[in-house]
Motif scaffolding. Structure first.
Motif, PDB file in Angstrom:
ATOM      1  N   ASP A 234       0.831  -1.216   0.000  1.00  0.00           N
ATOM      2  CA  ASP A 234       0.000   0.000   0.000  1.00  0.00           C
ATOM      3  C   ASP A 234       0.860   1.259   0.000  1.00  0.00           C
ATOM      4  OD1 ASP A 234      -2.343  -1.574   0.189  1.00  0.00           O
ATOM      5  OD2 ASP A 234      -2.099  -1.706   2.363  1.00  0.00           O
ATOM      6  N   TYR A 235       1.938   1.202  -0.750  1.00  0.00           N
ATOM      7  CA  TYR A 235       2.916   2.299  -0.774  1.00  0.00           C
ATOM      8  C   TYR A 235       2.279   3.641  -1.122  1.00  0.00           C
ATOM      9  CZ  TYR A 235       6.218   5.228  -3.444  1.00  0.00           C
ATOM     10  OH  TYR A 235       6.926   6.278  -3.979  1.00  0.00           O
ATOM     11  N   ARG A 236       1.572   3.710  -2.237  1.00  0.00           N
ATOM     12  CA  ARG A 236       1.012   4.986  -2.683  1.00  0.00           C
ATOM     13  C   ARG A 236      -0.042   5.499  -1.691  1.00  0.00           C
ATOM     14  NH1 ARG A 236       1.792   6.956  -7.718  1.00  0.00           N
ATOM     15  NH2 ARG A 236      -0.268   7.932  -7.680  1.00  0.00           N
ATOM     16  N   ALA A 237      -0.892   4.619  -1.230  1.00  0.00           N
ATOM     17  CA  ALA A 237      -1.940   5.047  -0.299  1.00  0.00           C
ATOM     18  C   ALA A 237      -1.339   5.594   0.992  1.00  0.00           C
ATOM     19  CB  ALA A 237      -2.874   3.870   0.001  1.00  0.00           C
ATOM     20  N   ARG A 238      -0.284   4.986   1.468  1.00  0.00           N
ATOM     21  CA  ARG A 238       0.355   5.443   2.708  1.00  0.00           C
ATOM     22  C   ARG A 238       1.011   6.816   2.520  1.00  0.00           C
ATOM     23  NH1 ARG A 238       0.701   1.745   6.720  1.00  0.00           N
ATOM     24  NH2 ARG A 238       0.107  -0.401   6.201  1.00  0.00           N
ATOM     25  N   VAL A 239       1.653   7.006   1.366  1.00  0.00           N
ATOM     26  CA  VAL A 239       2.297   8.294   1.109  1.00  0.00           C
ATOM     27  C   VAL A 239       1.261   9.408   1.034  1.00  0.00           C
ATOM     28  CG1 VAL A 239       3.651   9.628  -0.552  1.00  0.00           C
ATOM     29  CG2 VAL A 239       4.307   7.278  -0.027  1.00  0.00           C
ATOM     30  N   PHE A 240       0.171   9.179   0.292  1.00  0.00           N
ATOM     31  CA  PHE A 240      -0.854  10.217   0.152  1.00  0.00           C
ATOM     32  C   PHE A 240      -1.582  10.463   1.469  1.00  0.00           C
ATOM     33  CE2 PHE A 240      -0.534   9.324  -4.457  1.00  0.00           C
ATOM     34  CZ  PHE A 240      -0.437  10.638  -4.919  1.00  0.00           C
ATOM     35  N   LEU A 241      -1.720   9.434   2.300  1.00  0.00           N
ATOM     36  CA  LEU A 241      -2.356   9.623   3.591  1.00  0.00           C
ATOM     37  C   LEU A 241      -1.507  10.509   4.498  1.00  0.00           C
ATOM     38  CD1 LEU A 241      -4.707   8.905   5.483  1.00  0.00           C
ATOM     39  CD2 LEU A 241      -3.386   6.910   6.217  1.00  0.00           C
ATOM     40  N   CYS A 242      -0.193  10.345   4.398  1.00  0.00           N
ATOM     41  CA  CYS A 242       0.701  11.136   5.244  1.00  0.00           C
ATOM     42  C   CYS A 242       0.903  12.543   4.696  1.00  0.00           C
ATOM     43  CB  CYS A 242       2.043  10.418   5.362  1.00  0.00           C
ATOM     44  SG  CYS A 242       3.136  11.090   6.625  1.00  0.00           S
ATOM     45  N   LEU A 243       0.772  12.692   3.368  1.00  0.00           N
ATOM     46  CA  LEU A 243       0.982  13.995   2.726  1.00  0.00           C
ATOM     47  C   LEU A 243      -0.310  14.410   2.019  1.00  0.00           C
ATOM     48  CD1 LEU A 243       4.505  13.302   1.142  1.00  0.00           C
ATOM     49  CD2 LEU A 243       4.003  14.450   3.309  1.00  0.00           C
ATOM     50  N   PRO A 244      -1.255  14.967   2.717  1.00  0.00           N
ATOM     51  CA  PRO A 244      -2.565  15.291   2.126  1.00  0.00           C
ATOM     52  C   PRO A 244      -2.501  16.319   1.002  1.00  0.00           C
ATOM     53  CG  PRO A 244      -2.352  16.246   4.330  1.00  0.00           C
ATOM     54  CD  PRO A 244      -1.184  15.326   4.145  1.00  0.00           C
ATOM     55  N   LYS A 245      -1.465  17.143   0.970  1.00  0.00           N
ATOM     56  CA  LYS A 245      -1.364  18.164  -0.082  1.00  0.00           C
ATOM     57  C   LYS A 245      -0.704  17.623  -1.351  1.00  0.00           C
ATOM     58  CE  LYS A 245      -0.793  21.759   3.441  1.00  0.00           C
ATOM     59  NZ  LYS A 245       0.123  22.810   3.976  1.00  0.00           N
TER      60      LYS A 245
END
Length: 272
Positions: A234-245
Motif C-alpha cells: 500500500d505504498y502509494r496510499a500510505r504516502v498520500f495519507l501522510c501527505l494530504p497536499k
C-alpha cells in the motif's frame, strides 16, 4: 573581482562532457533554452549568463565580471591544504614556527577573501551536481556551502554520493533534485519548510520513516522511483495519507484508489 550586476539565473539541464573549451570564446551567448515543466521533475531550465565558466572555480577567475552564484556546476571540491595533508601523513618533521604561523595567516586571509567572492547567499537557482566528493574535507566543504544557501529556490544536487543532509536547512527552497545519491532514510533530508517539488529517485530509501516531517510543507510533487520503499505494501496510499497536499507521486497524479483508508491502529504512526 567585481561583483556582477546581472540577476541570478538557473543552469542548463545538460552537462557537457568536454572541458577543453572552458577558457575560449570570451563572448557570452544568451540563447534561450528549453523549459522543463514536467510535473515529476520539478526543475526549470533557463539561460545562464556565464556558461563558459561552468567548470571553473569562482575565485580563480581573473578580470571577469562573474560571481559564484552565476556558475553552472561550479567546482566546490577543493582538496585539503598541503599542511593538512602533511599532518595526515604523520610526518614528524617540524616546520619552523615563524614561517608556519605566517603561512597560516596568509592562508586564512586568502580563504576569507575566497569566501567573500563565493556569494552563495544570493543564489536563487543553483546546480551543484556531479561534484565527485571523494574526500571528507570536500564533503564538509560541500555541507558548508549548502548551509549558506538561505535564499535558494531551485537546487540540483544530482549524483553527489550524499548520505546525510539533516544538518542543512533550506528555508526558501521550492524545488530540490537529489536524484542518484546514497540516502537510505527520509530523516536524512534537509529541512524543507517551503518545498513543492522533491525528487529522490535512485537512492536507497527503504522505508517511509520520517515522511511526516514533510507533512507541514506545501509539497505537491514527490518522486521516489527506483527506491526499495516503492515495494512497500500500500505504498502509494500510505504516502498520500501522510501527505494530504501531495498531487503527484512518481510522475503519476493521485488516483481514486490512492485514497485508501487504514484502521486507526495502523494509521501512519509508524512513519511520522
Amino acid at each position: 573581482m567585481s561583483e556582477s550586476s546581472s540577476g541570478v539565473n538557473t543552469l542548463s539541464g545538460s552537462f557537457p562532457k568536454s572541458h577543453s573549451s572552458q577558457y575560449s570564446d570570451l563572448g557570452v551567448t544568451r540563447t534561450p533554452l528549453s523549459v522543463d515543466q514536467s510535473p515529476d521533475s520539478g526543475l526549470v531550465s533557463t539561460p545562464l549568463p556565464s556558461r563558459r565558466f561552468r567548470f571553473v572555480s569562482w575565485h580563480r577567475l581573473e578580470q571577469c565580471d562573474v560571481t559564484g552564484d552565476q556558475l553552472s556546476c561550479p567546482r566546490v571540491r577543493e582538496g585539503p591544504s598541503e599542511e593538512e595533508l602533511f599532518q595526515r601523513e604523520g610526518n614528524d618533521t617540524c616546520l619552523e614556527r615563524g614561517s608556519s604561523s605566517r603561512r597560516r595567516r596568509e592562508e586564512e586571509g586568502q580563504r576569507w577573501e575566497d569566501r567573500l567572492q563565493e556569494n552563495w547567499e544570493n543564489s536563487l537557482e543553483l546546480n551543484l551536481s556531479y561534484q565527485d566528493l571523494g574526500d571528507p574535507f570536500q564533503q564538509e566543504n560541500f555541507l558548508r556551502i549548502l548551509r549558506r544557501l538561505i535564499r535558494v529556490e531551485k537546487l540540483q544536487l544530482v549524483d553527489n554520493s550524499l548520505t546525510n543532509l539533516s544538518s542543512v536547512r533550506l528555508p526558501r527552497c521550492r524545488m530540490l533534485n537529489l536524484h542518484r545519491n546514497h540516502l537510505v532514510c527520509l530523516r536524512q533530508l534537509p529541512k524543507l519548510p517551503a518545498v513543492e517539488h522533491l525528487c529522490l529517485s535512485e537512492n536507497a530509501i527503504g522505508s517511509l520513516g520520517g515522511l511526516g516531517a514533510l507533512g507541514s510543507s506545501p509539497l505537491r510533487c514527490l518522486n521516489l522511483t527506483r527506491n526499495p520503499v516503492t515495494f512497500t505494501q500500500d505504498y502509494r496510499a500510505r504516502v498520500f495519507l501522510c501527505l494530504p497536499k501531495l498531487e503527484i507521486l512518481d510522475g503519476i497524479p493521485k488516483l481514486p484508489e490512492d485514497a485508501q483508508q487504514f484502521p486507526e491502529t495502523t494509521r501512519m504512526c509508524n512513519i511520522l
